[in-house]
Design a protein around this motif. Structure first.
Motif, PDB file in Angstrom:
ATOM      1  N   SER A 158       0.841  -1.196   0.000  1.00 33.78           N
ATOM      2  CA  SER A 158       0.000   0.000   0.000  1.00 33.78           C
ATOM      3  C   SER A 158       0.876   1.245   0.000  1.00 33.78           C
ATOM      4  N   GLY A 159       0.381   2.291  -0.641  1.00 34.22           N
ATOM      5  CA  GLY A 159       1.068   3.576  -0.573  1.00 34.22           C
ATOM      6  C   GLY A 159       0.631   4.409   0.615  1.00 34.22           C
ATOM      7  N   MET A 160      -0.362   3.893   1.348  1.00 31.50           N
ATOM      8  CA  MET A 160      -0.856   4.608   2.530  1.00 31.50           C
ATOM      9  C   MET A 160       0.117   4.454   3.696  1.00 31.50           C
ATOM     10  N   GLU A 161      -0.009   5.351   4.670  1.00 31.84           N
ATOM     11  CA  GLU A 161       0.804   5.227   5.887  1.00 31.84           C
ATOM     12  C   GLU A 161       0.232   4.170   6.821  1.00 31.84           C
ATOM     13  N   LYS A 162      -1.086   4.043   6.807  1.00 31.42           N
ATOM     14  CA  LYS A 162      -1.767   3.065   7.663  1.00 31.42           C
ATOM     15  C   LYS A 162      -2.921   2.475   6.870  1.00 31.42           C
ATOM     16  N   ILE A 163      -3.268   1.263   7.220  1.00 31.36           N
ATOM     17  CA  ILE A 163      -4.485   0.689   6.639  1.00 31.36           C
ATOM     18  C   ILE A 163      -5.370   0.194   7.780  1.00 31.36           C
ATOM     19  N   PRO A 164      -6.666   0.056   7.522  1.00 31.15           N
ATOM     20  CA  PRO A 164      -7.584  -0.345   8.596  1.00 31.15           C
ATOM     21  C   PRO A 164      -7.276  -1.746   9.132  1.00 31.15           C
ATOM     22  N   ASN A 165      -7.530  -1.930  10.420  1.00 31.63           N
ATOM     23  CA  ASN A 165      -7.323  -3.244  11.045  1.00 31.63           C
ATOM     24  C   ASN A 165      -8.126  -4.339  10.366  1.00 31.63           C
ATOM     25  N   ARG A 166      -9.306  -3.988   9.859  1.00 35.41           N
ATOM     26  CA  ARG A 166     -10.144  -5.025   9.249  1.00 35.41           C
ATOM     27  C   ARG A 166      -9.463  -5.612   8.021  1.00 35.41           C
ATOM     28  N   ILE A 167      -8.512  -4.875   7.421  1.00 34.15           N
ATOM     29  CA  ILE A 167      -7.714  -5.444   6.329  1.00 34.15           C
ATOM     30  C   ILE A 167      -6.491  -6.158   6.894  1.00 34.15           C
ATOM     31  N   SER A 168      -5.763  -5.507   7.784  1.00 33.51           N
ATOM     32  CA  SER A 168      -4.479  -6.076   8.229  1.00 33.51           C
ATOM     33  C   SER A 168      -4.644  -7.395   8.976  1.00 33.51           C
ATOM     34  N   THR A 169      -5.818  -7.631   9.551  1.00 27.98           N
ATOM     35  CA  THR A 169      -6.014  -8.915  10.236  1.00 27.98           C
ATOM     36  C   THR A 169      -6.005 -10.091   9.252  1.00 27.98           C
ATOM     37  N   HIS A 170      -6.113  -9.797   7.969  1.00 26.41           N
ATOM     38  CA  HIS A 170      -6.078 -10.855   6.950  1.00 26.41           C
ATOM     39  C   HIS A 170      -4.712 -10.936   6.268  1.00 26.41           C
ATOM     40  N   LEU A 171      -3.737 -10.216   6.794  1.00 25.87           N
ATOM     41  CA  LEU A 171      -2.423 -10.135   6.139  1.00 25.87           C
ATOM     42  C   LEU A 171      -1.323 -10.778   6.979  1.00 25.87           C
ATOM     43  N   ASP A 172      -0.362 -11.384   6.292  1.00 25.39           N
ATOM     44  CA  ASP A 172       0.882 -11.812   6.943  1.00 25.39           C
ATOM     45  C   ASP A 172       1.943 -10.725   6.827  1.00 25.39           C
ATOM     46  N   TYR A 173       1.946 -10.021   5.711  1.00 28.32           N
ATOM     47  CA  TYR A 173       2.955  -8.984   5.464  1.00 28.32           C
ATOM     48  C   TYR A 173       2.281  -7.727   4.921  1.00 28.32           C
ATOM     49  N   LEU A 174       2.890  -6.591   5.235  1.00 27.54           N
ATOM     50  CA  LEU A 174       2.325  -5.309   4.804  1.00 27.54           C
ATOM     51  C   LEU A 174       3.438  -4.324   4.493  1.00 27.54           C
ATOM     52  N   LYS A 175       3.341  -3.723   3.307  1.00 25.05           N
ATOM     53  CA  LYS A 175       4.230  -2.606   2.969  1.00 25.05           C
ATOM     54  C   LYS A 175       3.417  -1.334   2.968  1.00 25.05           C
ATOM     55  N   THR A 176       3.874  -0.339   3.711  1.00 26.32           N
ATOM     56  CA  THR A 176       3.188   0.951   3.757  1.00 26.32           C
ATOM     57  C   THR A 176       4.147   2.065   3.341  1.00 26.32           C
ATOM     58  N   GLY A 177       3.566   3.204   3.009  1.00 26.50           N
ATOM     59  CA  GLY A 177       4.367   4.381   2.647  1.00 26.50           C
ATOM     60  C   GLY A 177       4.345   4.632   1.153  1.00 26.50           C
ATOM     61  N   CYS A 178       4.127   5.900   0.786  1.00 28.07           N
ATOM     62  CA  CYS A 178       4.042   6.249  -0.628  1.00 28.07           C
ATOM     63  C   CYS A 178       5.446   6.285  -1.246  1.00 28.07           C
ATOM     64  N   TRP A 179       5.448   6.297  -2.565  1.00 25.77           N
ATOM     65  CA  TRP A 179       6.710   6.363  -3.326  1.00 25.77           C
ATOM     66  C   TRP A 179       7.232   7.796  -3.324  1.00 25.77           C
ATOM     67  N   GLN A 180       8.437   7.963  -2.812  1.00 28.09           N
ATOM     68  CA  GLN A 180       9.098   9.280  -2.844  1.00 28.09           C
ATOM     69  C   GLN A 180      10.441   9.097  -3.530  1.00 28.09           C
ATOM     70  N   PRO A 181      10.583   9.627  -4.758  1.00 27.42           N
ATOM     71  CA  PRO A 181      11.788   9.363  -5.555  1.00 27.42           C
ATOM     72  C   PRO A 181      13.082   9.698  -4.819  1.00 27.42           C
ATOM     73  N   LYS A 182      13.077  10.754  -4.031  1.00 31.76           N
ATOM     74  CA  LYS A 182      14.325  11.157  -3.365  1.00 31.76           C
ATOM     75  C   LYS A 182      14.735  10.184  -2.260  1.00 31.76           C
TER      76      LYS A 182
END
Ligand code: SF4
Length: 158
Positions: free
Chosen positions: A100-124
């Protein structure tokens, strides 16, 4: 909330989830519009084909035995649909990951995940293979940061 849940053709991915071979689905309709986005063809929600449960199950069957983890690039903007597919993957004994490019995602999603990538793309700052990155790759159950597993590797910039 967008009602569509379109995906491009899934691909086998070797580096996006450490120690797993992933079947990766890129979901169209990303609303974030990051500067320097390498995946602008995902911005329009109409691109790709409808990834309903039947089509998703068909892909899992088609690639059965070739992967251990289902990876979604995006889709958190349609949580009910994403959760339905994550839940199905978990019931097949597969691991699950969301980029995800978001900083956080809702718990109702993350409870179904083993791994999570957060944070938007910043070229620098670069992606997960950069020491300066703003992005975080975590094991959800332990909240352990696994960015160190990406250093020196090339991977997607989502
Ligand atoms: S989150 Fe990823 S796909 Fe969406 S705009 Fe940012 S870089 Fe592009």
């Amino acid at each position: 909330m967008k009602s569509s849940f379109n995906s491009f053709q899934p691909q086998i991915a070797f580096q996006e989830v450490p120690d797993e071979v992933s079947l990766a689905f890129t979901i169209s309709g990303c609303p974030l519009r990051c500067e320097g986005c390498h995946s602008q063809d995902t911005w329009c929600a109409d691109n790709g084909d409808d990834l309903n449960l039947a089509r998703f199950a068909g892909y899992l069957k088609l690639y059965e035995g070739m992967f251990s983890c289902v990876l979604f690039f995006g889709g958190e903007w349609n949580a009910p649909h994403l959760i339905e597919l994550l839940d199905y993957a978990k019931k097949q004994g597969l691991k699950t990951c969301l980029y995800s490019g978001m900083e956080k995602i809702p718990n109702r999603i993350s409870t179904h995940l083993d791994y999570l990538k957060t944070g938007c793309w910043q070229p620098k700052l670069g992606g997960l293979d950069s020491k300066q990155t703003n992005q975080r790759f975590t094991e959800v159950a332990t909240n352990q940061l696994l960015n160190f597993k990406f250093l020196g590797a090339n991977h997607a910039s989502f």
